[in-house]
Motif scaffolding. Structure first.
Motif, PDB file in Angstrom:
ATOM      1  N   TYR A   1     -10.210  13.266  -0.302  1.00  0.00           N
ATOM      2  CA  TYR A   1     -10.797  12.142  -1.036  1.00  0.00           C
ATOM      3  C   TYR A   1     -10.974  10.911  -0.152  1.00  0.00           C
ATOM      4  O   TYR A   1     -11.655   9.958  -0.533  1.00  0.00           O
ATOM      5  CB  TYR A   1      -9.936  11.764  -2.242  1.00  0.00           C
ATOM      6  CG  TYR A   1      -9.930  12.829  -3.309  1.00  0.00           C
ATOM      7  CD1 TYR A   1     -11.066  13.060  -4.076  1.00  0.00           C
ATOM      8  CD2 TYR A   1      -8.802  13.598  -3.540  1.00  0.00           C
ATOM      9  CE1 TYR A   1     -11.066  14.037  -5.057  1.00  0.00           C
ATOM     10  CE2 TYR A   1      -8.792  14.572  -4.519  1.00  0.00           C
ATOM     11  CZ  TYR A   1      -9.935  14.794  -5.271  1.00  0.00           C
ATOM     12  OH  TYR A   1      -9.926  15.771  -6.241  1.00  0.00           O
ATOM     13  N   ALA A   2     -10.331  10.913   1.001  1.00  0.00           N
ATOM     14  CA  ALA A   2     -10.428   9.797   1.937  1.00  0.00           C
ATOM     15  C   ALA A   2     -10.482  10.337   3.357  1.00  0.00           C
ATOM     16  O   ALA A   2     -10.037  11.459   3.625  1.00  0.00           O
ATOM     17  CB  ALA A   2      -9.232   8.860   1.765  1.00  0.00           C
ATOM     18  N   GLN A   3     -11.031   9.521   4.238  1.00  0.00           N
ATOM     19  CA  GLN A   3     -11.108   9.837   5.659  1.00  0.00           C
ATOM     20  C   GLN A   3     -10.353   8.767   6.438  1.00  0.00           C
ATOM     21  O   GLN A   3     -10.158   7.644   5.932  1.00  0.00           O
ATOM     22  CB  GLN A   3     -12.573   9.868   6.124  1.00  0.00           C
ATOM     23  CG  GLN A   3     -13.478  10.783   5.330  1.00  0.00           C
ATOM     24  CD  GLN A   3     -13.045  12.231   5.429  1.00  0.00           C
ATOM     25  OE1 GLN A   3     -12.711  12.704   6.504  1.00  0.00           O
ATOM     26  NE2 GLN A   3     -13.038  12.930   4.305  1.00  0.00           N
ATOM     27  N   GLN A   4      -9.979   9.065   7.662  1.00  0.00           N
ATOM     28  CA  GLN A   4      -9.325   8.057   8.508  1.00  0.00           C
ATOM     29  C   GLN A   4     -10.185   6.807   8.627  1.00  0.00           C
ATOM     30  O   GLN A   4      -9.671   5.699   8.734  1.00  0.00           O
ATOM     31  CB  GLN A   4      -9.019   8.633   9.896  1.00  0.00           C
ATOM     32  CG  GLN A   4      -7.891   9.630   9.913  1.00  0.00           C
ATOM     33  CD  GLN A   4      -6.538   9.037   9.541  1.00  0.00           C
ATOM     34  OE1 GLN A   4      -6.289   7.839   9.669  1.00  0.00           O
ATOM     35  NE2 GLN A   4      -5.655   9.885   9.043  1.00  0.00           N
ATOM     36  N   SER A   5     -11.504   6.978   8.583  1.00  0.00           N
ATOM     37  CA  SER A   5     -12.409   5.833   8.704  1.00  0.00           C
ATOM     38  C   SER A   5     -12.344   4.906   7.486  1.00  0.00           C
ATOM     39  O   SER A   5     -12.875   3.794   7.528  1.00  0.00           O
ATOM     40  CB  SER A   5     -13.842   6.316   8.913  1.00  0.00           C
ATOM     41  OG  SER A   5     -14.260   7.113   7.820  1.00  0.00           O
TER      42      SER A   5
ATOM     43  N   THR B   1       0.854  -1.181   0.000  1.00  0.00           N
ATOM     44  CA  THR B   1       0.000   0.000   0.000  1.00  0.00           C
ATOM     45  C   THR B   1       0.893   1.234   0.000  1.00  0.00           C
ATOM     46  O   THR B   1       1.793   1.357   0.834  1.00  0.00           O
ATOM     47  CB  THR B   1      -0.920   0.006   1.237  1.00  0.00           C
ATOM     48  OG1 THR B   1      -1.695  -1.190   1.221  1.00  0.00           O
ATOM     49  CG2 THR B   1      -1.843   1.203   1.237  1.00  0.00           C
ATOM     50  N   ASP B   2       0.649   2.150  -0.923  1.00  0.00           N
ATOM     51  CA  ASP B   2       1.435   3.367  -1.070  1.00  0.00           C
ATOM     52  C   ASP B   2       1.022   4.357   0.027  1.00  0.00           C
ATOM     53  O   ASP B   2      -0.020   4.998  -0.064  1.00  0.00           O
ATOM     54  CB  ASP B   2       1.197   3.953  -2.463  1.00  0.00           C
ATOM     55  CG  ASP B   2       2.047   5.167  -2.758  1.00  0.00           C
ATOM     56  OD1 ASP B   2       2.491   5.850  -1.817  1.00  0.00           O
ATOM     57  OD2 ASP B   2       2.248   5.454  -3.953  1.00  0.00           O
ATOM     58  N   GLN B   3       1.860   4.474   1.059  1.00  0.00           N
ATOM     59  CA  GLN B   3       1.553   5.344   2.194  1.00  0.00           C
ATOM     60  C   GLN B   3       1.509   6.821   1.795  1.00  0.00           C
ATOM     61  O   GLN B   3       0.696   7.586   2.322  1.00  0.00           O
ATOM     62  CB  GLN B   3       2.560   5.118   3.328  1.00  0.00           C
ATOM     63  CG  GLN B   3       2.565   3.688   3.861  1.00  0.00           C
ATOM     64  CD  GLN B   3       1.224   3.256   4.432  1.00  0.00           C
ATOM     65  OE1 GLN B   3       0.672   3.915   5.312  1.00  0.00           O
ATOM     66  NE2 GLN B   3       0.685   2.143   3.935  1.00  0.00           N
TER      67      GLN B   3
ATOM     68  N   ASP C   1      -1.654   9.421   2.286  1.00  0.00           N
ATOM     69  CA  ASP C   1      -1.522  10.767   2.862  1.00  0.00           C
ATOM     70  C   ASP C   1      -2.088  11.828   1.926  1.00  0.00           C
ATOM     71  O   ASP C   1      -2.786  12.752   2.358  1.00  0.00           O
ATOM     72  CB  ASP C   1      -0.060  11.084   3.174  1.00  0.00           C
ATOM     73  CG  ASP C   1       0.478  10.271   4.336  1.00  0.00           C
ATOM     74  OD1 ASP C   1      -0.335   9.792   5.176  1.00  0.00           O
ATOM     75  OD2 ASP C   1       1.711  10.098   4.408  1.00  0.00           O
ATOM     76  N   LYS C   2      -1.820  11.703   0.631  1.00  0.00           N
ATOM     77  CA  LYS C   2      -2.326  12.660  -0.351  1.00  0.00           C
ATOM     78  C   LYS C   2      -3.849  12.617  -0.420  1.00  0.00           C
ATOM     79  O   LYS C   2      -4.510  13.655  -0.449  1.00  0.00           O
ATOM     80  CB  LYS C   2      -1.723  12.357  -1.727  1.00  0.00           C
ATOM     81  CG  LYS C   2      -2.168  13.315  -2.811  1.00  0.00           C
ATOM     82  CD  LYS C   2      -1.526  12.974  -4.148  1.00  0.00           C
ATOM     83  CE  LYS C   2      -2.041  13.933  -5.201  1.00  0.00           C
ATOM     84  NZ  LYS C   2      -1.591  13.614  -6.531  1.00  0.00           N
ATOM     85  N   MET C   3      -4.429  11.415  -0.440  1.00  0.00           N
ATOM     86  CA  MET C   3      -5.891  11.292  -0.500  1.00  0.00           C
ATOM     87  C   MET C   3      -6.548  11.866   0.753  1.00  0.00           C
ATOM     88  O   MET C   3      -7.603  12.519   0.675  1.00  0.00           O
ATOM     89  CB  MET C   3      -6.304   9.827  -0.688  1.00  0.00           C
ATOM     90  CG  MET C   3      -5.897   9.224  -2.029  1.00  0.00           C
ATOM     91  SD  MET C   3      -6.642  10.059  -3.458  1.00  0.00           S
ATOM     92  CE  MET C   3      -5.291  11.129  -3.992  1.00  0.00           C
ATOM     93  N   LEU C   4      -5.917  11.670   1.902  1.00  0.00           N
ATOM     94  CA  LEU C   4      -6.434  12.256   3.146  1.00  0.00           C
ATOM     95  C   LEU C   4      -6.343  13.777   3.097  1.00  0.00           C
ATOM     96  O   LEU C   4      -7.316  14.478   3.419  1.00  0.00           O
ATOM     97  CB  LEU C   4      -5.666  11.721   4.359  1.00  0.00           C
ATOM     98  CG  LEU C   4      -5.879  10.251   4.710  1.00  0.00           C
ATOM     99  CD1 LEU C   4      -4.853   9.786   5.737  1.00  0.00           C
ATOM    100  CD2 LEU C   4      -7.301  10.014   5.218  1.00  0.00           C
TER     101      LEU C   4
END
Length: 145
Positions: free
Chosen positions: A45-49, A32-34, A38-41
């Motif tokens: 575009y993404a949430q911690q959930s 998984t590309d960390q 980070d960029k999506m967060l």
């Protein structure tokens, strides 16, 4: 134009299934590309959930993919994606994987798979060709020949 495909398998626990199948096929779980996470967060575009921790690494909660080790990161690679679904498997698969052993002993492979949580269903044959139909730990059918 020809197209490439990936096989998608519904799973209750896609990360465990991906690990099980990667070991079974001698493939690898795709990293998984960390930085991408980070960029999506950061861009919303993404949430911690949308994430969980699996084997000490942040991963997308909805799925995990495996591929051949020599194809990791390549476009058009052979790939199996395990995706999270809310319901357990309840009926026979309409599609299944066939594992071709290329000369390895079927009985030894069957025994090793059973030790790791697979279940033997039955032996089939067509002429001299013999195979074992089994299930993975979540009950998905596959054949070993």
């Amino acid at each position: 134009m020809t197209y490439s495909i990936q096989i998608v398998i519904d799973s209750e626990d896609p990360h465990t299934q991906a690990g099980w199948w990667a070991e079974t096929l001698d493939w690898r779980v795709e990293p998984t590309d960390q930085d991408f996470i980070d960029k999506m967060l950061a861009e919303g575009y993404a949430q911690q959930s949308d994430l969980i921790e699996h084997n000490g690494i942040r991963v997308w909660s909805t799925g995990e993919a495996i591929c051949r080790p020599d194809e990791d990161g390549k476009t058009g690679r052979q790939r199996v994606l395990f995706v999270k679904v809310p319901e357990p498997k309840t009926v026979k698969n309409r599609t299944h994987l066939d594992i071709r052993l290329d000369g390895d002993d079927k009985d030894a492979v069957r025994a090793a798979l059973e030790k790791r949580g697979a279940r033997f269903l039955y032996q089939g044959n067509e002429g001299p060709h013999i195979w074992y139909t089994m299930t993975d730990p979540e009950g998905n059918e596959f054949c070993v020949s």
